[in-house]
Design an enzyme around this catalytic site. Sequence first.
Site, short mmCIF file in Angstrom:
data_model
loop_
_atom_site.label_atom_id
_atom_site.label_comp_id
_atom_site.label_asym_id
_atom_site.label_seq_id
_atom_site.Cartn_x
_atom_site.Cartn_y
_atom_site.Cartn_z
N GLY A 1 -34.93 13.24 27.57
CA GLY A 1 -33.75 12.39 27.54
C GLY A 1 -32.90 12.54 26.28
N ARG B 1 -30.20 12.71 30.70
CA ARG B 1 -30.19 12.31 29.29
C ARG B 1 -28.84 11.78 28.85
NH1 ARG B 1 -29.80 17.85 25.94
NH2 ARG B 1 -28.88 19.14 27.53
N ASP C 1 -23.56 21.92 39.34
CA ASP C 1 -23.69 20.59 38.72
C ASP C 1 -22.95 20.54 37.38
OD1 ASP C 1 -26.00 22.43 38.27
OD2 ASP C 1 -26.48 21.01 36.70
P1 AMP Z 1 -27.88 21.12 31.73
O1 AMP Z 1 -28.54 22.43 31.72
O2 AMP Z 1 -27.73 20.48 30.38
O3 AMP Z 1 -26.61 21.11 32.50
O4 AMP Z 1 -28.89 20.13 32.51
C1 AMP Z 1 -29.39 20.34 33.81
C2 AMP Z 1 -30.14 19.10 34.24
O5 AMP Z 1 -31.25 18.85 33.38
C3 AMP Z 1 -29.34 17.82 34.23
O6 AMP Z 1 -29.80 17.01 35.28
C4 AMP Z 1 -29.68 17.23 32.89
O7 AMP Z 1 -29.48 15.84 32.83
C5 AMP Z 1 -31.15 17.59 32.76
N1 AMP Z 1 -31.59 17.69 31.36
C6 AMP Z 1 -31.26 18.66 30.47
N2 AMP Z 1 -31.89 18.43 29.30
C7 AMP Z 1 -32.60 17.30 29.44
C8 AMP Z 1 -33.45 16.54 28.58
N3 AMP Z 1 -33.69 16.90 27.33
N4 AMP Z 1 -34.01 15.41 29.09
C9 AMP Z 1 -33.78 15.03 30.35
N5 AMP Z 1 -33.01 15.70 31.21
C10 AMP Z 1 -32.42 16.82 30.77
MG MG Z 2 -25.38 19.89 33.25
#
Ligand code: AMP
Ligand code: MG
Length: 487
Positions: free
Chosen positions: A126, A93, A252
């Site tokens: 996204g 996103r 990540d």
């Molecule tokens: P995060 O927990 O924010 O570090 O995200 C972990 C993974 O999920 C990463 O690849 C983000 O890009 C993806 N991600 C988190 N929220 C969304 C969302 N609303 N739409 C698409 N991908 C997401």
């Molecule tokens: Mg992340």
Amino acid sequence: MKALDELTFDNRFARLGDAFSTHVLPEPLDAPRLVVASDAAMALLDLDPTVAETPVFAELFGGHKLWAEAEPRAMVYSGHQFGGYTPQLGDGRGLLLGEVYNQAGEHWDLHLKGAGMTPYSRMGDGRAVLRSSIREFLASEALHALGIPSSRALCVIGSDTPVWREKQERGAMVLRLAHSHIRFGHFEYFYYTKKPEQQAELAEHVLNLHYPECREQPEPYLAMFREIVERNAEMIAKWQAYGFCHGVMNTDNMSILGITFDFGPFAFLDDFDAHFICNHSDHEGRYSFSNQVPIGQWNLSALAQALTPFISVDALKEALGLYLPLYQAHYLDLMRRRLGLTTAEDADQPLVERLLKLMQNSGVDYTLFFRRLGDESAALAVARLRDDFVDLAGFDAWADQYKARVARDGDYSEAQRRERMHAVNPLYILRNYLAQNAIAAAESGDYSEARRLHEVLSKPFEEQAGMEQYAQRPPDWGKHLEISCSS
Ligand code: AMP
Ligand code: MG
């Protein structure tokens, strides 16, 4: 100072090509508008802060417009999430809009978070909501002001775009700045998908752009890994010394630059609590406050595994061995300074540990304790702070040791002590409830609280007239807020 259309781009990551990222255009938000901008972050791009108020600013960072030289890309990476390997993640996103360099020659990645779907969105939409975007903005800039390495945030753009989480919310975008958006998980992706050529290209890219001094070393990759270990040890020492809990230390979310990165359900401690878990879906407390230290090492081991094609296992192990001693040294150095000490004694470590135990048992506010300790002479300050402790005998014993230690430390005036201590002990931190107040107002269209809070937190060590309400313990409702992991 530059106008918005005068930014100069040099998109070095985009030039690595399609094995590393995919071209994706931002999906515009409806009725984009400025929520908050950081003048200090604007200065990193040589931008005049007043341009934030112009309509074109909200259009650019709300996904409606792009510079001709921007090359928006979604990066691919993977990572260990809560200890298990997820083979493919990536910018689901967020988009790297491009890399800009300023008049000082510094390169900054412009990353737009909440910019719509990408090939890596998996089940997600996204988008990012206003709530989490404000939290990321405030945290990035507040950590930086505290001297804790962090990605930066230029602005938050709000909108009318509906976004579904536990309830309907509104979409927003944060413009994040960092010298690089490369994570441990980038190296893991090319290692586990067995793409040695791209893995080598990535390593060269990081070495050349971010660790050029390591080129001079006999083993440049090893020197680079050591540097990453050192930076992580220092960053985590600062988190622990200032009570910052990241909450989602998946690989990540770990930057190869050793900066705080990817803000989710993070929190600063109010009362000191070594076992505090800020992420409510972290049922086992993997990322609890005190576990951040060993997890830092675990994450570096995961990176080391991905670097085995370039560096011998023995050399990697030796470099990993630097982490804990370096962490300890940085942490102790900071805690000594927080206690107002200018010299080092072996018994300082138990002195710090005993204090934290007492604070834990009595639920003492971590930030205010240290600030007040510097308000007066050691003797007067401990006498006043005594009332906050339940175990009075325990506190008195600690206070006697502390006063004796301060006396051995040197002969300085109360004013010198105050100045020195206040320069390292913030009065204002981003308490969850303060962020919550700013979010509630912003959700009803009033951005003034988010802006005021950002201002206050940009000078955390300076007492600011009329801002007493930001330097208080949380009210009852704000003590144990459950911060939603959805963002
Ligand atoms: P995060 O927990 O924010 O570090 O995200 C972990 C993974 O999920 C990463 O690849 C983000 O890009 C993806 N991600 C988190 N929220 C969304 C969302 N609303 N739409 C698409 N991908 C997401
Ligand atoms: Mg992340």
